[in-house]
Each structure stands twice: as structure tokens, then as C-alpha cells.
Design a protein around this motif. Structure first.
Motif, PDB file in Angstrom:
ATOM      1  N   ALA A 174       0.860  -1.183   0.000  1.00  0.00           N
ATOM      2  CA  ALA A 174       0.000   0.000   0.000  1.00  0.00           C
ATOM      3  C   ALA A 174       0.900   1.239   0.000  1.00  0.00           C
ATOM      4  N   LEU A 175       0.769   2.068  -1.037  1.00  0.00           N
ATOM      5  CA  LEU A 175       1.627   3.237  -1.205  1.00  0.00           C
ATOM      6  C   LEU A 175       0.773   4.492  -1.387  1.00  0.00           C
ATOM      7  N   SER A 176       1.417   5.632  -1.301  1.00  0.00           N
ATOM      8  CA  SER A 176       0.700   6.893  -1.523  1.00  0.00           C
ATOM      9  C   SER A 176       1.648   7.945  -2.071  1.00  0.00           C
ATOM     10  N   HIS A 177       1.049   8.962  -2.671  1.00  0.00           N
ATOM     11  CA  HIS A 177       1.826  10.078  -3.217  1.00  0.00           C
ATOM     12  C   HIS A 177       0.952  11.319  -3.233  1.00  0.00           C
ATOM     13  N   VAL A 178       1.519  12.469  -2.851  1.00  0.00           N
ATOM     14  CA  VAL A 178       0.818  13.748  -2.898  1.00  0.00           C
ATOM     15  C   VAL A 178       1.434  14.579  -4.020  1.00  0.00           C
ATOM     16  N   PRO A 179       0.741  14.737  -5.135  1.00  0.00           N
ATOM     17  CA  PRO A 179       1.265  15.610  -6.202  1.00  0.00           C
ATOM     18  C   PRO A 179       1.344  17.055  -5.715  1.00  0.00           C
ATOM     19  N   ASP A 180       2.112  17.851  -6.420  1.00  0.00           N
ATOM     20  CA  ASP A 180       2.339  19.223  -5.966  1.00  0.00           C
ATOM     21  C   ASP A 180       1.232  20.188  -6.355  1.00  0.00           C
ATOM     22  N   LEU A 181       0.641  20.017  -7.546  1.00  0.00           N
ATOM     23  CA  LEU A 181      -0.303  21.017  -8.029  1.00  0.00           C
ATOM     24  C   LEU A 181      -1.461  20.378  -8.793  1.00  0.00           C
ATOM     25  N   LEU A 182      -2.627  21.016  -8.692  1.00  0.00           N
ATOM     26  CA  LEU A 182      -3.770  20.721  -9.554  1.00  0.00           C
ATOM     27  C   LEU A 182      -4.097  22.024 -10.271  1.00  0.00           C
ATOM     28  N   ILE A 183      -4.079  22.010 -11.606  1.00  0.00           N
ATOM     29  CA  ILE A 183      -4.117  23.227 -12.409  1.00  0.00           C
ATOM     30  C   ILE A 183      -5.368  23.237 -13.282  1.00  0.00           C
ATOM     31  N   VAL A 184      -6.078  24.366 -13.263  1.00  0.00           N
ATOM     32  CA  VAL A 184      -7.294  24.526 -14.061  1.00  0.00           C
ATOM     33  C   VAL A 184      -6.978  25.328 -15.311  1.00  0.00           C
ATOM     34  N   ARG A 185      -7.343  24.765 -16.480  1.00  0.00           N
ATOM     35  CA  ARG A 185      -7.139  25.412 -17.773  1.00  0.00           C
ATOM     36  C   ARG A 185      -8.477  25.407 -18.506  1.00  0.00           C
ATOM     37  N   PRO A 186      -9.188  26.541 -18.555  1.00  0.00           N
ATOM     38  CA  PRO A 186     -10.505  26.567 -19.203  1.00  0.00           C
ATOM     39  C   PRO A 186     -10.465  26.008 -20.618  1.00  0.00           C
ATOM     40  N   GLY A 187     -11.432  25.152 -20.914  1.00  0.00           N
ATOM     41  CA  GLY A 187     -11.509  24.541 -22.227  1.00  0.00           C
ATOM     42  C   GLY A 187     -10.666  23.290 -22.382  1.00  0.00           C
ATOM     43  N   ARG A 188      -9.913  22.944 -21.347  1.00  0.00           N
ATOM     44  CA  ARG A 188      -9.083  21.741 -21.383  1.00  0.00           C
ATOM     45  C   ARG A 188      -9.265  20.975 -20.083  1.00  0.00           C
ATOM     46  N   VAL A 189      -8.872  19.704 -20.077  1.00  0.00           N
ATOM     47  CA  VAL A 189      -8.967  18.925 -18.850  1.00  0.00           C
ATOM     48  C   VAL A 189      -7.973  19.459 -17.834  1.00  0.00           C
ATOM     49  N   ARG A 190      -8.226  19.200 -16.576  1.00  0.00           N
ATOM     50  CA  ARG A 190      -7.339  19.666 -15.524  1.00  0.00           C
ATOM     51  C   ARG A 190      -6.005  18.924 -15.564  1.00  0.00           C
ATOM     52  N   LEU A 191      -4.987  19.624 -15.092  1.00  0.00           N
ATOM     53  CA  LEU A 191      -3.627  19.090 -15.135  1.00  0.00           C
ATOM     54  C   LEU A 191      -3.125  18.840 -13.719  1.00  0.00           C
ATOM     55  N   VAL A 192      -2.687  17.627 -13.455  1.00  0.00           N
ATOM     56  CA  VAL A 192      -2.021  17.275 -12.204  1.00  0.00           C
ATOM     57  C   VAL A 192      -0.524  17.345 -12.465  1.00  0.00           C
ATOM     58  N   GLU A 193       0.204  17.997 -11.563  1.00  0.00           N
ATOM     59  CA  GLU A 193       1.622  18.231 -11.848  1.00  0.00           C
ATOM     60  C   GLU A 193       2.481  18.017 -10.611  1.00  0.00           C
ATOM     61  N   ASP A 194       3.630  17.410 -10.839  1.00  0.00           N
ATOM     62  CA  ASP A 194       4.666  17.327  -9.817  1.00  0.00           C
ATOM     63  C   ASP A 194       5.795  18.271 -10.213  1.00  0.00           C
ATOM     64  N   VAL A 195       6.310  18.997  -9.227  1.00  0.00           N
ATOM     65  CA  VAL A 195       7.412  19.930  -9.432  1.00  0.00           C
ATOM     66  C   VAL A 195       8.646  19.324  -8.770  1.00  0.00           C
ATOM     67  N   LYS A 196       9.646  19.037  -9.566  1.00  0.00           N
ATOM     68  CA  LYS A 196      10.809  18.328  -9.034  1.00  0.00           C
ATOM     69  C   LYS A 196      12.077  18.783  -9.763  1.00  0.00           C
ATOM     70  N   PRO A 197      13.139  19.112  -9.037  1.00  0.00           N
ATOM     71  CA  PRO A 197      14.404  19.437  -9.708  1.00  0.00           C
ATOM     72  C   PRO A 197      14.830  18.298 -10.625  1.00  0.00           C
ATOM     73  N   LEU A 198      15.381  18.652 -11.756  1.00  0.00           N
ATOM     74  CA  LEU A 198      15.735  17.650 -12.764  1.00  0.00           C
ATOM     75  C   LEU A 198      16.654  16.574 -12.197  1.00  0.00           C
ATOM     76  N   LYS A 199      17.546  16.943 -11.290  1.00  0.00           N
ATOM     77  CA  LYS A 199      18.502  15.973 -10.755  1.00  0.00           C
ATOM     78  C   LYS A 199      17.843  14.916  -9.878  1.00  0.00           C
ATOM     79  N   PHE A 200      16.596  15.158  -9.443  1.00  0.00           N
ATOM     80  CA  PHE A 200      15.892  14.198  -8.592  1.00  0.00           C
ATOM     81  C   PHE A 200      14.828  13.393  -9.336  1.00  0.00           C
ATOM     82  N   VAL A 201      14.548  13.744 -10.581  1.00  0.00           N
ATOM     83  CA  VAL A 201      13.434  13.118 -11.313  1.00  0.00           C
ATOM     84  C   VAL A 201      13.619  11.619 -11.459  1.00  0.00           C
ATOM     85  N   ASP A 202      14.855  11.165 -11.662  1.00  0.00           N
ATOM     86  CA  ASP A 202      15.106   9.754 -11.950  1.00  0.00           C
ATOM     87  C   ASP A 202      15.357   8.901 -10.702  1.00  0.00           C
ATOM     88  N   ARG A 203      15.182   9.464  -9.532  1.00  0.00           N
ATOM     89  CA  ARG A 203      15.313   8.645  -8.335  1.00  0.00           C
ATOM     90  C   ARG A 203      14.223   7.579  -8.313  1.00  0.00           C
TER      91      ARG A 203
END
Length: 244
Positions: free
Chosen positions: A100-129
Motif C-alpha cells: 500500500a503506497l501513496s503520493h501527494v502531487p504538488d499542483l492541480l491546475i485549471v485550464r478553461p476549455g481543457r482537462v485539468r492538469l495534475v503536476e509534480d514539481v521536481k528538480p531535474l537531478k531528482f526526477v530519476d530517483r
């Protein structure tokens, strides 16, 4: 191996309880009503410091967990296609290989006329961990099933970061906007150097804040991929409205 049994937990600012449901709930929920899914803490010795950013589009302060998240909020505030953002919006629950695992994404973004965007903000050097790769893959899979988009955002070029931080200081409506905005917009009907534009429009200490605010609101435009200077070329922006 694919993740399974996706669920989400989220909190609302006016409710003392935690809600649990499907990820599709986040396509309908009022983003401004979302509270932080987990607290953002500042503590001695930490390598990143959180705080508050005034998101001018929503006229409210938003929490950020690091300087990179603050920069991302600035860029989203500047982006004309973005209207609302919720930080730390939900906790994604899932199972993988019997765990059983969990994760909290960093942002939920609203863009009118498009589906909502879930986004994680991470320094490039940590992305591949490995832990991040697992969390990002599971979140992407969950978003695809729920009809949401997902992305991982890392730092932009240094010059873009510097320019957007500078312009963000002028995101609020400045004094003398009504007086100098028509003059600046009229002078910038054709491409003109920033220094020339400012000198022709009026006193520098009044004109510059108005000029940069017009850039922030896309009534004027300049190339943010190049260092900002008096030699920067200023042109009508996507929301140019002449003298009005």
C-alpha cells in the motif's frame, strides 16, 4: 508493474474531515475549496523553505514547499491559459506489488476549455530517483484512467527564471496605470526598444512599473528567453487593446 486500487484523499477548507473518493472527483471539485492534503512544514536544517505566494489571478495566497514550486506558481500566474491552481491538492492511494503506497502531487491546475492538469514539481537531478519514478508512473496511470493530464515540471533556463521573478514583482496593479498604460500601448504599436519606450512615455519611476505590469498581463510582450534590458524589444501582446 502497474499500480492498482487507486483512491484519493483530500481536504476542504470549510470541513474538518478528510474525504476519500475517486480521482474523477477532482475533475468537478471547486479547486479553490481544496485545502492542503498534507501540511507544509519549515524546520531547522531543511534544504528548502516553504512560504506563501500571492496568486494574483485568484486574488489569494497559495502555499509553496520550495523555491522551485514558488517559481512554478509565478509562471502559472503569468500564463494566460491558466486560471486556478491548488497546491498539495490530494493524496493518491494505490497498491503495487502487494504494498500500500501513496503520493501527494504538488499542483492541480485549471485550464478553461481543457482537462485539468495534475503536476509534480521536481528538480531535474531528482526526477530519476527510484521512489520518484514509481510515484510519477503511478500518478500518470491514475490520471490517464480518470481523464486528467499529468506532467512533471523541472527548472526552466536560468534567464527565464530570472525574468519571471523580476516581472512577478509587478503583477499587482501599479499606481498611475490609467495614466501611462494608454501612452505605452500607443508607442508600442510597432516593435520598440524597452529603454526607448520607457523614456518616451514619461518619468521613469512611474512608467517602468506600468510597463512591466503590461508585460505581465500580456498587453505588451518581450522575449523572456533573453536577458531583460533596455535593449529588449517590446511588441503588442496577445491581449493588446490599443489605448484602452
Amino acid at each position: 508493474m502497474s499500480a492498482t486500487n487507486f483512491r484519493v484523499r483530500y481536504r476542504l477548507t470549510d470541513a474538518p474531515i478528510t474525504f476519500e473518493g475517486e480521482l474523477t472527483d477532482l475533475s468537478r471539485i471547486d479547486v479553490q475549496a481544496l485545502d492542503l492534503a498534507r501540511p507544509i512544514k519549515n524546520y531547522r536544517g531543511q534544504t528548502h523553505v516553504g512560504g506563501w505566494y500571492y496568486f494574483v489571478k485568484a486574488k489569494r495566497h497559495l502555499r509553496f514547499e520550495s523555491g522551485l514550486e514558488r517559481l512554478r506558481l509565478m509562471l502559472l500566474d503569468y500564463d494566460p491559459d491558466i486560471t486556478l491552481v491548488a497546491p498539495q491538492p490530494f493524496q493518491l492511494l494505490f497498491h503495487q506489488e502487494g504494498r500500500a503506497l501513496s503520493h501527494v502531487p504538488d499542483l492541480l491546475i485549471v485550464r478553461p476549455g481543457r482537462v485539468r492538469l495534475v503536476e509534480d514539481v521536481k528538480p531535474l537531478k531528482f526526477v530519476d530517483r527510484p521512489a520518484n519514478v514509481l510515484a510519477f508512473a503511478a500518478t500518470r496511470q491514475a490520471c490517464e484512467r480518470a481523464g486528467l493530464e499529468y506532467s512533471v515540471w523541472s527548472e526552466p533556463p536560468a534567464v527565464v527564471a530570472h525574468n519571471i521573478r523580476y516581472l512577478a514583482g509587478y503583477r499587482r496593479v501599479p499606481q498611475h496605470l490609467d495614466e501611462y498604460a494608454p501612452v505605452l500601448l500607443d508607442l508600442a504599436r510597432d516593435t520598440i526598444l524597452l529603454g526607448t519606450l520607457a523614456s518616451l512615455a514619461g518619468p521613469n519611476h512611474w512608467v517602468r512599473p506600468v510597463l512591466y505590469h503590461l508585460v505581465w498581463t500580456h498587453r505588451l510582450t518581450l522575449d523572456l528567453t533573453r536577458p531583460l534590458s533596455n535593449r529588449s524589444e517590446v511588441s503588442p501582446g496577445s491581449r493588446y487593446r490599443g489605448k484602452t
